[in-house]
Design an enzyme around this catalytic site. Sequence first.
Site, mmCIF file in Angstrom:
data_model
loop_
_atom_site.group_PDB
_atom_site.id
_atom_site.type_symbol
_atom_site.label_atom_id
_atom_site.label_comp_id
_atom_site.label_asym_id
_atom_site.label_seq_id
_atom_site.Cartn_x
_atom_site.Cartn_y
_atom_site.Cartn_z
ATOM 1 C CE LYS A 192 -73.809 13.694 36.386
ATOM 2 N NZ LYS A 192 -75.423 14.253 37.116
ATOM 3 N N GLY A 245 -69.059 23.287 36.074
ATOM 4 C CA GLY A 245 -69.311 22.994 37.432
ATOM 5 C C GLY A 245 -68.339 23.544 38.427
ATOM 6 C CB SER A 246 -68.138 23.044 42.188
ATOM 7 O OG SER A 246 -67.879 21.506 42.082
ATOM 8 C CB THR A 247 -63.117 25.492 41.624
ATOM 9 O OG1 THR A 247 -63.617 26.528 40.818
ATOM 10 C CG2 THR A 247 -61.672 25.120 41.362
ATOM 11 C CD GLU A 248 -65.814 20.171 46.585
ATOM 12 O OE1 GLU A 248 -66.849 21.304 46.636
ATOM 13 O OE2 GLU A 248 -65.707 19.182 47.364
ATOM 14 N N GLY A 250 -64.046 20.003 39.454
ATOM 15 C CA GLY A 250 -63.331 20.035 38.223
ATOM 16 C C GLY A 250 -61.895 19.589 38.416
ATOM 17 C CD GLU A 267 -68.272 27.975 32.495
ATOM 18 O OE1 GLU A 267 -68.026 28.460 33.510
ATOM 19 O OE2 GLU A 267 -69.245 27.787 31.764
ATOM 20 C CB CYS A 301 -70.036 30.197 36.145
ATOM 21 S SG CYS A 301 -70.808 30.416 34.716
ATOM 22 C CD GLU A 398 -68.755 30.223 42.108
ATOM 23 O OE1 GLU A 398 -68.212 29.009 42.269
ATOM 24 O OE2 GLU A 398 -68.877 30.732 41.044
HETATM 25 P P1 NAP Z 1 -70.933 20.077 40.943
HETATM 26 O O1 NAP Z 1 -70.899 19.357 42.039
HETATM 27 O O2 NAP Z 1 -69.477 20.616 40.286
HETATM 28 O O3 NAP Z 1 -71.753 19.651 39.674
HETATM 29 C C1 NAP Z 1 -71.500 19.561 38.334
HETATM 30 C C2 NAP Z 1 -71.858 18.667 37.640
HETATM 31 O O4 NAP Z 1 -71.039 17.545 38.075
HETATM 32 C C3 NAP Z 1 -73.137 17.644 37.871
HETATM 33 O O5 NAP Z 1 -73.682 17.170 36.841
HETATM 34 C C4 NAP Z 1 -72.549 16.855 39.022
HETATM 35 O O6 NAP Z 1 -73.529 15.718 39.291
HETATM 36 C C5 NAP Z 1 -71.421 16.260 38.463
HETATM 37 N N1 NAP Z 1 -70.508 15.570 39.208
HETATM 38 C C6 NAP Z 1 -70.451 15.697 40.645
HETATM 39 N N2 NAP Z 1 -69.425 15.064 41.385
HETATM 40 C C7 NAP Z 1 -68.799 14.450 40.379
HETATM 41 C C8 NAP Z 1 -67.873 13.573 40.158
HETATM 42 N N3 NAP Z 1 -67.214 13.018 41.136
HETATM 43 N N4 NAP Z 1 -67.480 13.283 38.922
HETATM 44 C C9 NAP Z 1 -68.234 13.251 37.920
HETATM 45 N N5 NAP Z 1 -69.293 14.421 37.932
HETATM 46 C C10 NAP Z 1 -69.524 14.773 39.017
HETATM 47 O O7 NAP Z 1 -71.755 21.558 41.114
HETATM 48 P P2 NAP Z 1 -72.923 21.656 42.419
HETATM 49 O O8 NAP Z 1 -72.742 20.722 43.424
HETATM 50 O O9 NAP Z 1 -74.191 21.628 41.409
HETATM 51 O O10 NAP Z 1 -72.781 23.065 42.685
HETATM 52 C C11 NAP Z 1 -71.725 23.359 43.957
HETATM 53 C C12 NAP Z 1 -71.082 24.638 43.564
HETATM 54 O O11 NAP Z 1 -70.498 24.696 42.267
HETATM 55 C C13 NAP Z 1 -71.926 25.812 43.290
HETATM 56 O O12 NAP Z 1 -72.255 26.331 44.711
HETATM 57 C C14 NAP Z 1 -71.002 26.773 42.684
HETATM 58 O O13 NAP Z 1 -70.386 27.571 43.560
HETATM 59 C C15 NAP Z 1 -70.420 25.998 41.680
HETATM 60 N N6 NAP Z 1 -71.217 25.765 40.104
HETATM 61 C C16 NAP Z 1 -70.452 26.406 39.381
HETATM 62 C C17 NAP Z 1 -71.113 26.256 38.234
HETATM 63 C C18 NAP Z 1 -70.562 27.105 36.729
HETATM 64 O O14 NAP Z 1 -71.412 27.295 35.908
HETATM 65 N N7 NAP Z 1 -69.462 27.205 36.731
HETATM 66 C C19 NAP Z 1 -72.392 25.642 37.803
HETATM 67 C C20 NAP Z 1 -72.863 25.172 39.006
HETATM 68 C C21 NAP Z 1 -72.362 25.202 40.255
HETATM 69 P P3 NAP Z 1 -74.685 15.810 40.659
HETATM 70 O O15 NAP Z 1 -75.651 16.987 40.060
HETATM 71 O O16 NAP Z 1 -75.341 14.642 40.348
HETATM 72 O O17 NAP Z 1 -73.847 16.219 41.717
#
Ligand code: NAP
Length: 495
Positions: A192, A245-248, A250, A267, A301, A398
């Site tokens: 996804k 993705g985000s720690t939250e 995660g 990650e 990240c 972050e």
């Molecule tokens: P995110 O919400 O963690 O999204 C990462 C992935 O998880 C996306 O495909 C997202 O789908 C999906 N997702 C969201 N909620 C989910 C759930 N409840 N269950 C399963 N999958 C879910 O990250 P973001 O909102 O794009 O970015 C927010 C913050 O995350 C950034 O500001 C940054 O601090 C951090 N981040 C870290 C990385 C990294 O490489 N470690 C990359 C991006 C962001 P959707 O796209 O549809 O929400």
Amino acid sequence: MTTINDATQAFLAAPPGLLIDGESIPALSGETFESVDPSTEEVIAHLQRARAEDVDAAVRSARRAFEPGSAWRRMTPADRGRVIHRIGDLILENADELAMLEAIDSGKVLSVARSSDVVLTANMFHYMAGWATKTEGHTMPFTMSSPDEYVAYTRSEPVGVVAGIIPWNFPLVMASWKIGPALATGCTIVLKPAEQTPLSALRLGQLVVEAGVPAGVVNILTGYGHEAGAALAAHPGVDKIAFTGSTEVGRLIVGAAVGNLKRVSLELGGKSPNIVFDDADLDIAIPGAAQAIFFHQGQCCNAGSRLFVHRKVYDEVIEGVAEIARGFQVGPVLDPESTMGPLISSEQLERVCGYVRSGQDEGATALTGGNRPQGKGYFLEPTVLADTTGDMKVVREEIFGPVVVAIPFEDPDELVRQANDTPFGLAAGVFTRDLNRAHRTAQLIQAGTVWVNTYGAFDAAIPFGGFKQSGWGREMGREVLDHYIETKSVVIRLS
Ligand code: NAP
Ligand code: MG
């Protein structure tokens, strides 16, 4: 302005549907969602909105493709390696188109998407192709009986159906980090992509099929995290989740995995220290520090977002980094003059601007940047914050934008304490000419990767991942394979 060619225009006008069982199909609900070009704020494509019922169909397809006797399970490791290598070749053959999709969907400067993202993605498949024939077991001597009585060996078996959930900052590279090891180990996968950046994954899905990967082995679901992502993470037919993705989120993934005790690799975020010692070659350290934070607008990240500089060279280094920041040409990704693109979305722009304001409210000084250029697009000037202290939000959290906080240091022990004073542990940079200092600091910093006299040098052969709350496990290298493999011990008693 570089123009979008006819083939890409056609792709955008009618993008592929969900990739399930080798077919491009609409979501069962018939609903779609939009993807936006963050340089122009214009809708560039309408994508299928997968929900739980589509997730179920994709997981079933991946499960069928994994059944004993399936085309995939019968494929020889040598052929599997050839097919994975072919994906890498097809990526390079279609490099310009992939770079264009990545640029307009994710806000990456076109030349960077072409020279960095596409190249790293191909590298991952080419590298992983070699592992298809090398996931070996071992033989062990039985230690508690006569060595002749037992034969014992291990087999490396694929873990099964993998769910890959990836973010918007490096859509293509992240897809390869999940699909590559899944294919190399003989797993099947449901991927996804992030809702903001679905396009390049869909194009990659077509190339995967073209390369000869059997139907159902790679499935791709566009949709929202709270719908498709959550359903995938909780699905009992999934054996393993690979999340970036985000720690939250995660943490939510870990919770969703509890039901059937899925294997989980994560990650997550970072707040990586980048350290410039007073003996550093500043001609390398200053551009290195700028690159560490400003690459892809700081939406990495591994961004070197806390810049620790020895007091003796502090003024020179931060002024040098600020000078580079002022020199960026912030603008649309298809303008060949642009050297920095937009942030991914208005939400992200608001978030990052909120951090800059909070830093200034708490007493930090913006040496440069912090402003939004006029007009359309989610652009932000690259920003250098000085006069920061360890308790400020901008130093602790972050930001995920082009914002660096600069912190002077004198005592190396105190420096290490401060550098490690974070819940994260993803990466670090060290700039010094002193070999002893380089190795010593690399030992002491709690991070999954330490770069010395460079920053952000990635390669498919080199493991990447986090200490502490930056994640579980490693991507790339031989280490990633462990997450996609179950070890089976076979013990035979000879009569
Ligand atoms: P995110 O919400 O963690 O999204 C990462 C992935 O998880 C996306 O495909 C997202 O789908 C999906 N997702 C969201 N909620 C989910 C759930 N409840 N269950 C399963 N999958 C879910 O990250 P973001 O909102 O794009 O970015 C927010 C913050 O995350 C950034 O500001 C940054 O601090 C951090 N981040 C870290 C990385 C990294 O490489 N470690 C990359 C991006 C962001 P959707 O796209 O549809 O929400
Ligand atoms: Mg987009």
